[in-house]
Design a protein around this motif. Structure first.
Motif, PDB file in Angstrom:
ATOM      1  N   UNK A   1       0.846  -1.192   0.000  1.00 58.02           N
ATOM      2  CA  UNK A   1       0.000   0.000   0.000  1.00 58.02           C
ATOM      3  C   UNK A   1       0.884   1.246   0.000  1.00 58.02           C
ATOM      4  N   UNK A   2       0.576   2.195  -0.857  1.00 53.02           N
ATOM      5  CA  UNK A   2       1.274   3.472  -0.831  1.00 53.02           C
ATOM      6  C   UNK A   2       2.320   3.621  -1.913  1.00 53.02           C
ATOM      7  N   UNK A   3       2.674   4.889  -2.156  1.00 47.84           N
ATOM      8  CA  UNK A   3       3.686   5.235  -3.142  1.00 47.84           C
ATOM      9  C   UNK A   3       5.071   5.259  -2.499  1.00 47.84           C
ATOM     10  N   UNK A   4       6.100   5.263  -3.343  1.00 45.44           N
ATOM     11  CA  UNK A   4       7.474   5.297  -2.832  1.00 45.44           C
ATOM     12  C   UNK A   4       7.666   6.479  -1.891  1.00 45.44           C
ATOM     13  N   UNK A   5       7.159   7.645  -2.290  1.00 48.50           N
ATOM     14  CA  UNK A   5       7.370   8.844  -1.473  1.00 48.50           C
ATOM     15  C   UNK A   5       6.720   8.716  -0.101  1.00 48.50           C
ATOM     16  N   UNK A   6       5.637   7.968   0.007  1.00 50.10           N
ATOM     17  CA  UNK A   6       5.006   7.754   1.312  1.00 50.10           C
ATOM     18  C   UNK A   6       5.967   7.047   2.274  1.00 50.10           C
ATOM     19  N   UNK A   7       6.727   6.106   1.747  1.00 56.57           N
ATOM     20  CA  UNK A   7       7.671   5.355   2.577  1.00 56.57           C
ATOM     21  C   UNK A   7       8.860   6.225   2.972  1.00 56.57           C
ATOM     22  N   UNK A   8       9.310   7.049   2.048  1.00 51.56           N
ATOM     23  CA  UNK A   8      10.415   7.951   2.362  1.00 51.56           C
ATOM     24  C   UNK A   8       9.989   8.958   3.420  1.00 51.56           C
TER      25      UNK A   8
ATOM     26  N   UNK B   1       7.683   8.584   5.658  1.00 51.88           N
ATOM     27  CA  UNK B   1       7.561   7.870   6.935  1.00 51.88           C
ATOM     28  C   UNK B   1       8.934   7.665   7.565  1.00 51.88           C
ATOM     29  N   UNK B   2       9.932   7.359   6.745  1.00 51.09           N
ATOM     30  CA  UNK B   2      11.292   7.165   7.251  1.00 51.09           C
ATOM     31  C   UNK B   2      11.854   8.467   7.816  1.00 51.09           C
ATOM     32  N   UNK B   3      11.588   9.589   7.138  1.00 51.43           N
ATOM     33  CA  UNK B   3      12.039  10.890   7.634  1.00 51.43           C
ATOM     34  C   UNK B   3      11.383  11.189   8.981  1.00 51.43           C
ATOM     35  N   UNK B   4      10.083  10.960   9.076  1.00 49.64           N
ATOM     36  CA  UNK B   4       9.354  11.230  10.316  1.00 49.64           C
ATOM     37  C   UNK B   4       9.866  10.384  11.475  1.00 49.64           C
ATOM     38  N   UNK B   5      10.350   9.187  11.168  1.00 52.18           N
ATOM     39  CA  UNK B   5      10.847   8.298  12.228  1.00 52.18           C
ATOM     40  C   UNK B   5      12.337   8.485  12.506  1.00 52.18           C
ATOM     41  N   UNK B   6      12.961   9.429  11.812  1.00 53.66           N
ATOM     42  CA  UNK B   6      14.350   9.753  12.109  1.00 53.66           C
ATOM     43  C   UNK B   6      15.371   8.815  11.509  1.00 53.66           C
ATOM     44  N   UNK B   7      14.984   8.068  10.477  1.00 56.07           N
ATOM     45  CA  UNK B   7      15.953   7.181   9.840  1.00 56.07           C
ATOM     46  C   UNK B   7      16.981   7.995   9.055  1.00 56.07           C
ATOM     47  N   UNK B   8      18.172   7.443   8.974  1.00 50.82           N
ATOM     48  CA  UNK B   8      19.243   8.084   8.212  1.00 50.82           C
ATOM     49  C   UNK B   8      19.322   7.549   6.781  1.00 50.82           C
TER      50      UNK B   8
ATOM     51  N   UNK C   1      10.851  -5.052   5.706  1.00 51.44           N
ATOM     52  CA  UNK C   1      10.017  -5.690   4.679  1.00 51.44           C
ATOM     53  C   UNK C   1       8.630  -5.068   4.704  1.00 51.44           C
ATOM     54  N   UNK C   2       8.622  -3.748   4.856  1.00 48.66           N
ATOM     55  CA  UNK C   2       7.364  -3.030   5.020  1.00 48.66           C
ATOM     56  C   UNK C   2       6.563  -3.001   3.730  1.00 48.66           C
ATOM     57  N   UNK C   3       5.287  -3.338   3.849  1.00 48.40           N
ATOM     58  CA  UNK C   3       4.337  -3.220   2.743  1.00 48.40           C
ATOM     59  C   UNK C   3       3.299  -2.140   3.027  1.00 48.40           C
ATOM     60  N   UNK C   4       3.470  -1.471   4.148  1.00 53.19           N
ATOM     61  CA  UNK C   4       2.684  -0.277   4.489  1.00 53.19           C
ATOM     62  C   UNK C   4       3.660   0.725   5.110  1.00 53.19           C
TER      63      UNK C   4
ATOM     64  N   UNK D   1       5.027   0.662   8.861  1.00 53.96           N
ATOM     65  CA  UNK D   1       5.959  -0.333   9.406  1.00 53.96           C
ATOM     66  C   UNK D   1       7.435   0.013   9.142  1.00 53.96           C
ATOM     67  N   UNK D   2       7.695   1.126   8.523  1.00 53.43           N
ATOM     68  CA  UNK D   2       9.080   1.504   8.249  1.00 53.43           C
ATOM     69  C   UNK D   2       9.891   1.509   9.545  1.00 53.43           C
ATOM     70  N   UNK D   3      11.041   0.831   9.521  1.00 53.57           N
ATOM     71  CA  UNK D   3      11.937   0.822  10.668  1.00 53.57           C
ATOM     72  C   UNK D   3      11.422   0.065  11.874  1.00 53.57           C
ATOM     73  N   UNK D   4      10.369  -0.719  11.693  1.00 49.61           N
ATOM     74  CA  UNK D   4       9.718  -1.362  12.833  1.00 49.61           C
ATOM     75  C   UNK D   4      10.672  -2.294  13.583  1.00 49.61           C
ATOM     76  N   UNK D   5      10.751  -2.077  14.896  1.00 48.68           N
ATOM     77  CA  UNK D   5      11.544  -2.906  15.820  1.00 48.68           C
ATOM     78  C   UNK D   5      13.051  -2.730  15.650  1.00 48.68           C
TER      79      UNK D   5
END
Length: 268
Positions: free
Chosen positions: A16-23, A25-32, A229-232, A235-239
């Protein structure tokens, strides 16, 4: 340092979602670092999209690469976006996969075995009615394909190396020395395995691979990476933090990721 090397989006037909949605989400969660690594097309097929709902069409690969590279530039001041692919591994089609992979500037490629003896590893009921010898053979056939994928030179990371337990938790109890044999080969080939936290979305629960396999991986000197292995996007960066903690408790001192096919190290 936070990274997620295994993500999908709607091109594969089951995310679910576009590539930019995942990016985002990663920015919001503080991923590098975030890698976009959707399912490779079935390159060997004469059909453009052999299995709709499983992987992108062959005709979509160029636009996929272009979109990731465009977003990499757009978000360069917020996060490092890596271009990747989760590629199936079929030994009889290794050359055509190599040819197509080499056409594009992937930072790394994840090699995953999803098909064993012409059936999906996630096919419910594939274990029904099998005798012990048949269960052992299926498990060993799975790991022989993983061994071959490690030797192929196509991949920097191997995906979810015990995912065959997804809808068959008893998979772990099938006794065979094949896992140690496989980890030795993975180590000698210098390929990493991922801790993949998507097992919690299947019947088996938890992560791929099991802590027991991670302990053996440490023994054999196998590199460890990470992917949700996020498909939504949620779940980016989960755990990730829990994975780092568990790896340290097992005895690992570093994790790895890849940029331009070059191994990068994160100290734990």
């Amino acid at each position: 340092m936070l990274f997620d090397l295994h993500t999908h989006h709607d091109r594969c037909g089951h995310a679910v979602g576009k590539i930019e949605d995942y990016i985002q989400a990663a920015v919001e969660k503080g991923l590098h670092y975030i890698a976009i690594s959707d399912h490779s097309p079935f390159f060997y097929s004469d059909e453009d999209q052999l299995h709709p709902g499983i992987a992108m069409a062959k005709s979509e690969l160029d636009s996929y690469v272009k979109e990731v590279l465009t977003l990499k530039e757009k978000y360069k001041d917020k996060i490092h976006v890596l271009l990747s692919l989760e590629s199936d591994y079929f030994p009889e089609h290794e050359n055509i996969y190599r040819e197509n992979i080499n056409k594009h500037p992937f930072d790394f490629v994840i090699g995953s075995v999803h098909w064993v003896n012409d059936a999906s590893i996630f096919k419910r009921g594939r274990w029904d009615g099998l005798h012990e010898a048949d269960r052992i053979k299926n498990k060993e056939d799975y790991y022989k394909l993983i061994q071959a994928s490690a030797k192929s030179g196509l991949f920097q990371v191997l995906g979810h190396i015990d995912a065959m337990k997804g809808f068959y938790p008893e998979f772990a109890q099938i006794e065979t020395p094949i896992i140690d044999e496989t980890l030795k080969i993975i180590s000698s080939e210098g390929v990493a395995i991922e801790v993949n936290t998507s097992g919690k979305t299947k019947d088996c629960g938890g992560w791929y691979p099991s802590n027991e396999i991670l302990e053996r991986a440490l023994h054999f000197g196998v590199d460890i990476s990470f992917g949700s292995d996020s498909h939504v996007p949620e779940r980016i960066g989960e755990d990730y933090v829990d994975v780092q903690k568990t790896l340290k408790e097992i005895g690992f001192r570093e994790m790895v990721y890849y940029v331009d096919k070059k191994r990068q190290v994160v100290r734990l």
